[in-house]
Design a protein around this motif. Sequence first.
Motif, PDB file in Angstrom:
ATOM      1  N   PRO A 149      37.833  -6.957   4.400  1.00  0.00           N
ATOM      2  CA  PRO A 149      37.137  -6.735   5.688  1.00  0.00           C
ATOM      3  C   PRO A 149      37.759  -7.565   6.806  1.00  0.00           C
ATOM      4  O   PRO A 149      37.877  -8.791   6.685  1.00  0.00           O
ATOM      5  CB  PRO A 149      35.699  -7.178   5.400  1.00  0.00           C
ATOM      6  N   ALA A 150      38.152  -6.903   7.860  1.00  0.00           N
ATOM      7  CA  ALA A 150      38.808  -7.607   8.967  1.00  0.00           C
ATOM      8  C   ALA A 150      37.872  -8.605   9.634  1.00  0.00           C
ATOM      9  O   ALA A 150      38.319  -9.642  10.136  1.00  0.00           O
ATOM     10  CB  ALA A 150      39.322  -6.603   9.995  1.00  0.00           C
ATOM     11  N   ASN A 151      36.558  -8.282   9.649  1.00  0.00           N
ATOM     12  CA  ASN A 151      35.627  -9.189  10.308  1.00  0.00           C
ATOM     13  C   ASN A 151      35.317 -10.431   9.470  1.00  0.00           C
ATOM     14  O   ASN A 151      34.547 -11.285   9.891  1.00  0.00           O
ATOM     15  CB  ASN A 151      34.334  -8.457  10.659  1.00  0.00           C
ATOM     16  N   GLU A 152      35.930 -10.533   8.270  1.00  0.00           N
ATOM     17  CA  GLU A 152      35.749 -11.719   7.447  1.00  0.00           C
ATOM     18  C   GLU A 152      37.076 -12.450   7.203  1.00  0.00           C
ATOM     19  O   GLU A 152      37.148 -13.342   6.365  1.00  0.00           O
ATOM     20  CB  GLU A 152      35.094 -11.345   6.112  1.00  0.00           C
ATOM     21  N   ILE A 153      38.115 -12.064   7.947  1.00  0.00           N
ATOM     22  CA  ILE A 153      39.396 -12.776   7.854  1.00  0.00           C
ATOM     23  C   ILE A 153      39.316 -14.039   8.707  1.00  0.00           C
ATOM     24  O   ILE A 153      38.996 -13.980   9.894  1.00  0.00           O
ATOM     25  CB  ILE A 153      40.555 -11.878   8.324  1.00  0.00           C
ATOM     26  N   ASP A 154      39.586 -15.167   8.080  1.00  0.00           N
ATOM     27  CA  ASP A 154      39.511 -16.428   8.818  1.00  0.00           C
ATOM     28  C   ASP A 154      40.867 -16.823   9.403  1.00  0.00           C
ATOM     29  O   ASP A 154      40.959 -17.227  10.557  1.00  0.00           O
ATOM     30  CB  ASP A 154      39.008 -17.543   7.886  1.00  0.00           C
ATOM     31  N   LEU A 155      41.923 -16.678   8.609  1.00  0.00           N
ATOM     32  CA  LEU A 155      43.232 -17.155   9.053  1.00  0.00           C
ATOM     33  C   LEU A 155      44.334 -16.304   8.431  1.00  0.00           C
ATOM     34  O   LEU A 155      44.265 -15.945   7.259  1.00  0.00           O
ATOM     35  CB  LEU A 155      43.412 -18.622   8.636  1.00  0.00           C
ATOM     36  N   VAL A 156      45.343 -15.965   9.231  1.00  0.00           N
ATOM     37  CA  VAL A 156      46.535 -15.259   8.757  1.00  0.00           C
ATOM     38  C   VAL A 156      47.744 -16.093   9.154  1.00  0.00           C
ATOM     39  O   VAL A 156      47.935 -16.369  10.347  1.00  0.00           O
ATOM     40  CB  VAL A 156      46.635 -13.841   9.368  1.00  0.00           C
ATOM     41  N   TRP A 183      53.814  -7.525  10.153  1.00  0.00           N
ATOM     42  CA  TRP A 183      52.469  -7.558   9.583  1.00  0.00           C
ATOM     43  C   TRP A 183      51.677  -8.753  10.115  1.00  0.00           C
ATOM     44  O   TRP A 183      50.472  -8.644  10.394  1.00  0.00           O
ATOM     45  CB  TRP A 183      52.537  -7.603   8.055  1.00  0.00           C
ATOM     46  N   LEU A 184      52.314  -9.892  10.252  1.00  0.00           N
ATOM     47  CA  LEU A 184      51.637 -11.059  10.815  1.00  0.00           C
ATOM     48  C   LEU A 184      51.139 -10.766  12.234  1.00  0.00           C
ATOM     49  O   LEU A 184      50.004 -11.079  12.587  1.00  0.00           O
ATOM     50  CB  LEU A 184      52.584 -12.262  10.845  1.00  0.00           C
ATOM     51  N   GLY A 185      52.004 -10.141  13.049  1.00  0.00           N
ATOM     52  CA  GLY A 185      51.600  -9.793  14.416  1.00  0.00           C
ATOM     53  C   GLY A 185      50.460  -8.798  14.453  1.00  0.00           C
ATOM     54  O   GLY A 185      49.603  -8.847  15.336  1.00  0.00           O
ATOM     55  N   PRO A 208      45.457 -10.781  15.142  1.00  0.00           N
ATOM     56  CA  PRO A 208      44.340 -10.554  16.073  1.00  0.00           C
ATOM     57  C   PRO A 208      42.988 -10.403  15.382  1.00  0.00           C
ATOM     58  O   PRO A 208      41.945 -10.583  16.025  1.00  0.00           O
ATOM     59  CB  PRO A 208      44.754  -9.251  16.789  1.00  0.00           C
ATOM     60  N   PHE A 209      42.978 -10.056  14.079  1.00  0.00           N
ATOM     61  CA  PHE A 209      41.710  -9.923  13.370  1.00  0.00           C
ATOM     62  C   PHE A 209      41.154 -11.285  12.925  1.00  0.00           C
ATOM     63  O   PHE A 209      39.973 -11.401  12.612  1.00  0.00           O
ATOM     64  CB  PHE A 209      41.872  -9.041  12.125  1.00  0.00           C
ATOM     65  N   ALA A 210      42.002 -12.312  12.848  1.00  0.00           N
ATOM     66  CA  ALA A 210      41.593 -13.601  12.282  1.00  0.00           C
ATOM     67  C   ALA A 210      40.625 -14.326  13.204  1.00  0.00           C
ATOM     68  O   ALA A 210      40.755 -14.290  14.427  1.00  0.00           O
ATOM     69  CB  ALA A 210      42.820 -14.462  12.029  1.00  0.00           C
ATOM     70  N   LYS A 211      39.642 -14.979  12.587  1.00  0.00           N
ATOM     71  CA  LYS A 211      38.659 -15.753  13.353  1.00  0.00           C
ATOM     72  C   LYS A 211      39.220 -17.109  13.747  1.00  0.00           C
ATOM     73  O   LYS A 211      38.821 -17.687  14.759  1.00  0.00           O
ATOM     74  CB  LYS A 211      37.375 -15.935  12.536  1.00  0.00           C
ATOM     75  N   SER A 212      40.103 -17.659  12.924  1.00  0.00           N
ATOM     76  CA  SER A 212      40.678 -18.977  13.194  1.00  0.00           C
ATOM     77  C   SER A 212      42.166 -18.853  13.459  1.00  0.00           C
ATOM     78  O   SER A 212      42.808 -17.869  13.083  1.00  0.00           O
ATOM     79  CB  SER A 212      40.443 -19.921  12.014  1.00  0.00           C
ATOM     80  N   SER A 245      45.868 -21.072  13.289  1.00  0.00           N
ATOM     81  CA  SER A 245      46.567 -22.267  12.828  1.00  0.00           C
ATOM     82  C   SER A 245      47.120 -23.001  14.039  1.00  0.00           C
ATOM     83  O   SER A 245      47.280 -22.412  15.116  1.00  0.00           O
ATOM     84  CB  SER A 245      47.704 -21.866  11.884  1.00  0.00           C
ATOM     85  N   PRO A 246      47.434 -24.301  13.898  1.00  0.00           N
ATOM     86  CA  PRO A 246      48.059 -25.011  15.025  1.00  0.00           C
ATOM     87  C   PRO A 246      49.320 -24.310  15.525  1.00  0.00           C
ATOM     88  O   PRO A 246      49.570 -24.268  16.734  1.00  0.00           O
ATOM     89  CB  PRO A 246      48.371 -26.392  14.431  1.00  0.00           C
ATOM     90  N   MET A 247      50.104 -23.734  14.594  1.00  0.00           N
ATOM     91  CA  MET A 247      51.307 -22.988  15.005  1.00  0.00           C
ATOM     92  C   MET A 247      50.927 -21.790  15.861  1.00  0.00           C
ATOM     93  O   MET A 247      51.559 -21.499  16.878  1.00  0.00           O
ATOM     94  CB  MET A 247      52.080 -22.533  13.770  1.00  0.00           C
ATOM     95  N   ASP A 248      49.860 -21.065  15.457  1.00  0.00           N
ATOM     96  CA  ASP A 248      49.412 -19.901  16.223  1.00  0.00           C
ATOM     97  C   ASP A 248      49.008 -20.305  17.627  1.00  0.00           C
ATOM     98  O   ASP A 248      49.338 -19.631  18.617  1.00  0.00           O
ATOM     99  CB  ASP A 248      48.217 -19.229  15.537  1.00  0.00           C
ATOM    100  N   VAL A 249      48.250 -21.390  17.723  1.00  0.00           N
ATOM    101  CA  VAL A 249      47.754 -21.843  19.027  1.00  0.00           C
ATOM    102  C   VAL A 249      48.919 -22.161  19.952  1.00  0.00           C
ATOM    103  O   VAL A 249      48.935 -21.770  21.126  1.00  0.00           O
ATOM    104  CB  VAL A 249      46.834 -23.076  18.856  1.00  0.00           C
ATOM    105  N   VAL A 250      49.929 -22.854  19.430  1.00  0.00           N
ATOM    106  CA  VAL A 250      51.072 -23.246  20.264  1.00  0.00           C
ATOM    107  C   VAL A 250      51.913 -22.027  20.644  1.00  0.00           C
ATOM    108  O   VAL A 250      52.272 -21.847  21.810  1.00  0.00           O
ATOM    109  CB  VAL A 250      51.944 -24.294  19.534  1.00  0.00           C
ATOM    110  N   THR A 251      52.210 -21.164  19.656  1.00  0.00           N
ATOM    111  CA  THR A 251      53.089 -20.024  19.938  1.00  0.00           C
ATOM    112  C   THR A 251      52.442 -18.989  20.845  1.00  0.00           C
ATOM    113  O   THR A 251      53.144 -18.226  21.501  1.00  0.00           O
ATOM    114  CB  THR A 251      53.529 -19.339  18.630  1.00  0.00           C
ATOM    115  N   ARG A 252      51.109 -18.950  20.889  1.00  0.00           N
ATOM    116  CA  ARG A 252      50.436 -17.989  21.761  1.00  0.00           C
ATOM    117  C   ARG A 252      50.045 -18.588  23.103  1.00  0.00           C
ATOM    118  O   ARG A 252      49.406 -17.933  23.921  1.00  0.00           O
ATOM    119  CB  ARG A 252      49.209 -17.421  21.042  1.00  0.00           C
TER     120      ARG A 252
END
Length: 908
Positions: free
Chosen positions: A271-278, A317-319, A323-327, A329-336
């Motif tokens: 379920p996409a609405n239960e994905i926390d981190l990718v 696939w990561l990209g 967008p479905f993830a609720k959280s 990662s520090p890498m995600d925050v910086v790269t976005r």
Amino acid sequence: KMGASVSITNDLRDAISATLCDTKGTKVKGWEMITLKSTEDMHHNKSGLKVGKRYTYKIRRGEGKLEKEYVQTFYAWRSKGATVLRLSTIIAQKELRGLEIDFLLDEILPGLRIEDRTYHTKSYPRCFVANELVTWMLLHRVASDPKDAVEKCRVLEEERIIEHVAGNEFQNKNLFFRLRETHELLQSRLKSLELDDMSSERNRSSMRFRASTASRDMSIRGLEGWLEKKSKLGYWQKRFFRVLSDEETKLGNHLAYFENTTTVTPKGIIPANEIDLVELYDRSKNNKSFTIAMVPGHNGKPSYLLRAPTPHICSKWLGALKPFAKSLSPMDVVTRSALIFVFNDAMVRAFAKLLKPRKVKKGEWVCRKGEKATDFYMLRDGKIGIFIRGKDGQEVHYCDQTPICFFGESVFINHSNSIPQRTASSKAMEDSELLVLSESDREGFFKQFGGIQGRLHVLLQVGINKRIEQVPFLSKLKTSELTKLKLGLHYRALKKDQVLFYEGDPGHEFYIVYAGSLKIVQYDSKSAEEILLKTVGKAECFGEIALMLSGIPRTATVIATTDTLLLSITEETFKSFLEIANLPMSVVMRERIVNTFKQYRIPFFDKIPKDSFHKLALECQVETYDSGDVIFSEGDVGDKFYIISFGQVAINVDGKEIKSIGQGDYFGEIALVVEETPRTATCKCLTQTVLLTMSKDSFRKFFADRPESLADVELKIAGKKCQIRSILYHPKGVELFTTFLKQQYAEESMEFWHEVRAFRKWAQSLDPVDTEDDAREVLSRAEDLLEKYIREGALRQVNISSEMQERIIKEVDEGVATCETFVEAEGEVITLMSRDKLGRFKQSKEFEELMLIVGGYEVNARTRFKGGKKRGGSRIELKIYESETITSKLQSKSIVSPAVKSQATSES
């Protein structure tokens, strides 16, 4: 539902009756029994048809033995605008069929996986498999069941758009089919075919139709492909993954995996609405593996380890899944974030490792105004409120920061070794998680990567100030206002080809391009192509409608054409800022107003130089309305002119809708030039609507120094309702009026008006310093006018009152004549000409010639149809759907003028 209006015109000689039924034979509500006489129209605002469902349309033509019945079945199409049908083409089975085919191509083509295939050692180039397509249609709800899917595909087969390589008809079996690529309906769509490495087997090349700008749902349909999943026992299992939407069950999107491409029942669902981190698997040596971590309490596996065939596919696939993830990662925050524009890969990894998580409870202060700024904050989850000092000295909530945003960036700006102070306070508006960069870690980062502090200073201080100054309506902000604006800005980084938002997505933000470029496009369902509306680059803005209408659907899709950095601001923050800066919304909208004048070519403004549109825009206001709001009612006194910048408006007479108009159309223009004119219709908003309005006073203010242009506009709008001043100030109008008066032997009044007006203008232009000589010249010219037009026995005696005659003679004889001496007489002569001559002039051939010269509104074959109403020099297109009584009523009323667009007038 189809959603848009449907109109049917009986262009046959005979009257018809018709019914519309579903597959069970049940008549569709609103379409139970339709009767239309020849040339009559039927109009439905809400069609009541469900998209993708099959219907039967039965038409009976003629009476008695001559009665004929025509039957046609069709799939209801997804409409993007008003649909206008003609009975002759329906009977010929052309129009409905064409709409049906376009719809099915839109729905089905993205499901084709075209490959070179082999069966029993024989090769079949560029084929797709029938049961693979049926499976795709079922999973994406393009079809309700296998039978429905097969029937829809057979429609394309009947049109010879798809064909079996061996000649059998389409079935839900392992059969090879191919597109007939020479078919005329496929020529433009084939341009959207592109390589799809996500869904193909290794060492095989697949082609897929892409429709990324059609909608967010269409883009989700393309997210599928082969991945390997790590099992509980440690084995890699090959599975076909698909991202599916679940609108019917309201569960949101989910990631399902299948044994193969033809299985409908999944082996498992994430379920996409239960994905926390990718995130990328940290032990993946070749960057081909990634993990999906589920939220705590998820009823299933806590995480999934997946492996892609190549690093490139893993990245895709990561990209797609992040967008479905609720959280994040520090890498995600910086790269976005905006930092990606000055960091390289090594910097991103090093910076992300330095960020320390910090959780804050709702209501907890993160930092306070005036404190020393030592730490830098990035928001990983939650919401942080920014508070500034109000006029009373108290802290007030100004804006919110959301995930990816950062604050405290003043620590990156050079301050001559001094520690800056916080300019605002920050408080958690809900339980949140921050990523904090300490002062010592920051200094270590600067030492490791020399020169990066200067680049950050340019990005976050020099660059942003420069970019804001380049935005016209923000260029004159005070330093304090600029500081407050920057507090509310969000940075948004996009990779090349990344979609910012899709057409139809709800809008909540306004954007300024900091760096890079984007294209604004719409999707043409007929050609399956993007229509480029505009490109935007540095310092350009878009999305301003979202600042006025919360959640209004976006009217186009925006895609980055290069790596791009945007500055965005939410509607709530921007409204707060407008109050602080005392900026009216009309100033923000000025560029859009100017573009409206240029794009839609309002006909009575066509003589205005384009470089004057900015001044014209200053006289416009912006008004917003909700669906159902009444703009004005029939009988109200008109005082404004309206242009639809966004939305739809219904025109109602006696409570019955006779027309709906949309973006670029205008109405209410008679109020600009005719005094105390009552509205002849009620205008009501069908959707959320943005209107550009101009009052009568603003209209005249704009034309104050260009009376000839004003006269031209007034004549175009008012036609036979025009006033005499419009004729006198129009160069050709005054010439033709003078010709008419000569035929009536009454031209002396016109001659007098010309000469005393010229006298007044000349006298007003004199230098007040040279009083003695000028006074003698004024008196001399006044005496000449008196002798020619006013004294008893004058050669060209004009008809003015005896009291006015005596006053003028007295002023001239006493030697006190001024530029004002003949002003009242000038006005009285105009009044007399209007009373005695204007009515007859409007019936003359000279007036007809004048109307042809000024042009009125667009007059063409299309607007001269039966029921069109002529007003002065203009015709107004009116389609009457209800009864002949309305038609007769409208014979004496003018309702609305359609916008003259760059293309021929259309029914869309």
